[in-house]
Scaffold this active site. Sequence first.
Site, PDB file in Angstrom:
ATOM      1  N   PRO A 114       0.783  -1.243   0.000  1.00  0.00           N
ATOM      2  CG  PRO A 114       0.064  -0.922   2.192  1.00  0.00           C
ATOM      3  CD  PRO A 114       0.768  -1.904   1.303  1.00  0.00           C
ATOM      4  CB  CYS A 115       3.138   2.789  -2.477  1.00  0.00           C
ATOM      5  SG  CYS A 115       2.235   2.463  -3.987  1.00  0.00           S
ATOM      6  CG  HIS A 116      -2.839   3.623  -0.857  1.00  0.00           C
ATOM      7  ND1 HIS A 116      -2.629   2.299  -1.218  1.00  0.00           N
ATOM      8  CD2 HIS A 116      -3.662   3.598   0.213  1.00  0.00           C
ATOM      9  CE1 HIS A 116      -3.309   1.525  -0.397  1.00  0.00           C
ATOM     10  NE2 HIS A 116      -3.951   2.281   0.486  1.00  0.00           N
TER      11      HIS A 116
END
Length: 150
Positions: A114-116
């Site tokens: 989850p780089c968001h």
Amino acid sequence: MPRKTIDSPVGALTLTEADGAITSLSWGGEGADDTPLLRAAAEQLDDYFSNRRKVFDLPLEVRGSDAQARICAAIAAIPFGETRTYGDLARDLDLPAQAVGRGCGGNPIPILIPCHRVLGAQGLGGFSGGTGIETKIWLLRHEGAAGLLI
């Protein structure tokens, strides 16, 4: 390599499998393969988007440098609904914040890794998937990310 494309609230997503692991998630594309792993990944993503799942349980393989793998592992450890900054991860990994930014941008398996959930010191930062920052905002709102100033 087997690929499966699914519809999602953030657009069509294509999953790629190799050697028993998910190696890529990208926006758009086409794939109609139906392996047990791709089916499981599609189901878990559907559960995530339907608010029935907060943690993914899939074999993932980040192909790239050791630094890329370390950055992706640190990103994967950020809990649902929480965020970290590039600087936070840089301190934890003893890397420059710019390297962490490049690692986030080079994440081959967004959403599942989850780089968001990684933000800039002054706000959202960037996002390379979907429609860019709008997709990042959607994902963060979906997770009810605490302290998000948008």
